[in-house]
Write an enzyme that holds these catalytic residues in place. Structure first.
Site, PDB file in Angstrom:
ATOM      1  N   ASP A 104      -1.243  -9.699  -0.467  1.00 51.96           N
ATOM      2  CA  ASP A 104      -0.374  -8.773  -1.212  1.00 51.96           C
ATOM      3  C   ASP A 104      -1.225  -7.965  -2.179  1.00 51.96           C
ATOM      4  OD1 ASP A 104       1.853  -7.468  -2.219  1.00 51.96           O
ATOM      5  OD2 ASP A 104       2.325  -9.069  -3.643  1.00 51.96           O
TER       6      ASP A 104
ATOM      7  N   HIS B  57       0.848  -1.198   0.000  1.00 53.87           N
ATOM      8  CA  HIS B  57       0.000   0.000   0.000  1.00 53.87           C
ATOM      9  C   HIS B  57       0.880   1.244   0.000  1.00 53.87           C
ATOM     10  CE1 HIS B  57      -3.643   2.331   0.927  1.00 53.87           C
ATOM     11  NE2 HIS B  57      -2.894   3.021   1.778  1.00 53.87           N
TER      12      HIS B  57
END
Length: 737
Positions: free
Chosen positions: A706, A658
């Site tokens: 992920d 992120h």
């Protein structure tokens, strides 16, 4: 979160509109719900709205105040991101809506980023009476990043839009998909040192020892043995056995472990493994600098970008930032520093811990005659070690956050960030949001006292003027915190993390220890009230243990008997971590008492490894060294999901952390995270919509995905990468010892 600003003109291939109840689903078809919280029974998370369109839950509905004067339908939106869609599958959107006057809004399902392909875009005519709508259309693309939005702009006068019972059903893949963890033979996917432990984990229900083979790059068997049954690993939720192939001391590339027909991911063997990762883990900080161009000659063309928050439009700049309205009447120059994590905020308590770890990394390296590593940064080539040049970029920012005068002089502002959350992807240079200084806090003030004192001691040999400036700021901060001992950062808020902390006795103790080491003043020593504890370790919120670690770096400040007690305390904590590593199937020193993994669990692993390494330095107990090195095995793939959590290192490495600029999965023109970036790791809390949608029911050590939208499991942060940099520096030095 992404906010679309234009709509696609692709033609809808199928449509069903109904103003009555939906038809019954065919029993044979799965009904996979893709929307979270479509009934608004308690709150509105994870729904977002445009900045001009505030929303609130009223009577179990989400109601938005749509402003007058908007031009385009997408100028006023309510939406939810990271919706999975599959090509060739139908998706049925249902909702109930009202408007305070007769208007038409658009119900849209489309990709949130380039190429913004539309699945569905249909008008819905609304009035005061509730209407139920149903639209169905097939998707022409497969993506994790679709967006459901209700676009209400361009309707003239202001009105209130209320939504309820929102549902999007479709697709044949269940939420979260079918998780594939690859080979059951789990290894450090980077490799193993020649003078360190060489162990792996095998996932199996078998209760008898299993024969294993070590294969070289040509598939030649170079060693054999049998595994040791362990049993159920509670955190992973699976039964495992352990493999120790340490009697093979050869070196090379492309080795694999085999158990029956199962092959591990490839790995290398040798003593020169960690130097590249050490360099990349430290390069993370230059890549995340604020206020300076990130140049291609240092990071490569893909990662180069303009300076962020330097005052060049659309930035409003960090050179004269006002306080949050109603909190003070001045502005400060707070340029520089590192962006904290995936957002563009800069936080004192997080940044100070990261800077402290870089300073401690340098001191440990110097004390052990490790020449360190040269970094590709603008300051490279001067007489100052590169890691100190990098740490100074943050320390300069921390000192600028100090209140210059008035009743709170010497206190430190807790943070600076945007007034509202920005979307992904977004370069720092393109951030248009106003930025504010948030009020000072006792915790932030004591962080600057601690790091300023460490700065004064470390930089004295390199820049006496800077060292003196650091000490002056540290002592000023100490006095200010003593005068204002209970000023706390509030919890909650928007636009940035809260980093709230209402227990600051630990920060007082840490700051006192650092000031005592820097000055030798007995008054500071009397204020040291905490010791290192295994249950706490250390983090930005729990800094009490750092007092012992500060003293461990300069034990000569203590009488001999107190030096012995200090070693015993740190060794006792290390013993707990060794026991935790030996008592788990994946040799992880992190073992939460309640069995639940926390946000940033990988940093807890790395920080535990740091403590183990310090204990080894103090005692030369090889068990501490082995456990510290095996912590890296866990981070680099020997774990419950066969995942290297470090970008660029391992066949199954994270690559979608992120981050607003490292956002290739949202915009192919942008890069993936820089190599050497550590993901936060498994988190039982599942505090983001992607995790909530995809990881329900996960065993604690498997609560990770992920995905760029999973900020609670897959974000990056400066204090996580500083921990990775520290322990990889240790491993690199040990491999060469």
């Amino acid at each position: 979160m992404s906010r679309l600003r234009r709509r696609s003109t692709l033609v809808l291939t199928a449509l069903v509109l109904s103003l009555v109840g939906p038809p019954a689903a065919q029993a044979a078809d799965p009904e996979y719900e893709r929307i979270l919280n479509g009934t608004f029974d308690t709150d509105k998370s994870p729904w977002w709205s445009s900045g001009s369109t505030p929303t609130a839950v009223e009577g179990g509905r989400l109601c938005a105040q749509v402003p007058a004067g908007t031009v385009n339908v997408w100028d006023a939106m309510i939406g939810q991101d990271d919706i999975p869609v599959e090509a060739g599958q139908d998706y049925r959107l249902r909702f109930t809506a009202t408007a305070s006057r007769d208007v038409t809004v658009r119900a849209v399902v489309q990709l949130a980023g380039t190429p913004q392909t539309t699945v569905l875009n249909q008008p819905a005519a609304l009035g005061a009476s509730p209407k139920a709508f149903e639209f169905t259309a097939p998707s022409t693309v497969t993506s994790d990043h679709a967006q459901v939005s209700f676009q209400a702009g361009g309707n003239g006068a202001a009105f209130t839009l209320c939504l309820d019972d929102i549902s999007l059903v479709g697709g044949v893949v269940p939420p979260g998909g079918v998780r594939d963890f690859g080979s059951p033979v789990r290894v450090n996917q980077l490799g193993y040192l020649g003078n360190g432990p060489r162990r792996a984990t095998y996932v199996t229900d078998a209760v008898e020892p299993q024969p294993w083979r070590l294969l070289d790059a040509t598939d030649r068997v170079v060693s054999t043995g049998v595994s040791t049954p362990y049993g159920l690993d509670a955190a992973a939720g699976t039964r495992v056995q352990r493999i120790d192939f340490g009697r093979y001391r050869g070196s090379g590339q492309g080795f694999r472990l085999a158990v029956g027909d199962h092959l591990s991911e490839p790995f290398d063997l040798g003593n020169d493994l960690y130097r590249p990762l050490r360099r990349d883990a430290l390069a993370y900080f230059y890549n995340n600098r604020s206020g300076i161009p990130i140049e291609a000659r240092y990071v490569g063309e893909a990662y180069a970008r303009p300076a962020g928050h330097s005052g060049v439009a659309p930035n409003q700049g960090d050179t004269s930032v006002p306080c949050l309205p109603g909190t003070c009447g001045y502005s400060l120059d707070v340029r520089g520093g590192w962006y904290d994590a995936g957002d563009h905020g800069k936080y004192v308590v997080n940044g100070a811990l990261a800077a402290w770890q870089l300073l401690d990394l340098y001191e440990r390296s110097a004390q052990h005659r490790d020449r360190g590593v040269d970094l590709r940064i603008p300051e490279a080539g001067n007489r100052t070690p590169d890691v100190l040049d990098e740490a100074r970029w943050e320390i300069d920012f921390l000192l600028r956050m100090q209140v210059p005068s008035g009743a709170l002089a010497g206190m430190v502002h807790h943070k600076i960030h945007d007034v509202a959350w920005t979307g992904l992807p977004l370069l720092p240079s393109a951030d248009p949001q106003p930025r504010y200084l948030y009020p000072p806090s006792t915790a932030a003030t004591l962080n600057v006292a601690a790091v300023g004192a460490r700065c004064a001691r470390v930089y004295a040999a390199w820049d006496k003027a800077f060292a003196a400036r650091c000490l002056s700021a540290a002592e000023k901060a100490w006095k200010a915190a003593a005068a204002h001992p209970a000023v706390y950062a509030p919890d909650g808020g928007v636009g940035g993390g809260a980093y709230d902390d209402t227990k600051v006795s630990d920060e007082f103790s840490w700051a006192a220890a650092e000031l005592f080491v820097a000055t030798g003043k007995a008054s500071y020593r009397r204020s040291i009230t905490t010791v290192l504890k295994a249950a706490d370790g250390f983090s930005w919120q729990e800094t009490g243990g750092l007092a012992d670690l500060a003293l461990a770096r300069a034990p000569w400040r203590l009488p001999l008997v107190d030096q012995w007690k200090l070693r015993q305390r740190i060794a006792a904590v290390a013993d707990v971590y060794v026991a935790a590593a030996r008592g788990q199937g994946y040799a992880n020193p992190y073992q939460p008492a309640d069995g639940k993994y926390v946000w940033g669990s990988n940093s807890a692993v790395a920080n535990s490894a740091l403590i183990l390494a310090v204990a080894y330095d103090l005692t030369r107990n090889n068990a501490y060294r082995s456990a510290a090195l095996e912590s890296l095995d866990y981070l680099l793939g020997r774990n419950a999901i066969n995942q290297s959590y470090v970008t660029g290192y391992g066949e199954r490495a994270s690559q979608n952390q992120h981050h607003r600029f490292w956002a290739k999965s949202l915009d192919p023109a942008l890069p993936s995270p820089y190599p050497g970036s550590l993901a936060g790791g498994p988190n039982s809390g599942l505090q983001d919509p992607v995790a909530q949608r995809n990881l329900q029911g996960c065993a604690p050590a498997t609560c990770y995905t992920d995905h760029i939208g999973s900020y609670s499991t897959n974000e990056v942060a400066v204090n996580w990468n500083s921990a990775l940099a520290w322990i990889t520096a240790f491993a690199d030095a040990e491999g060469r010892s």
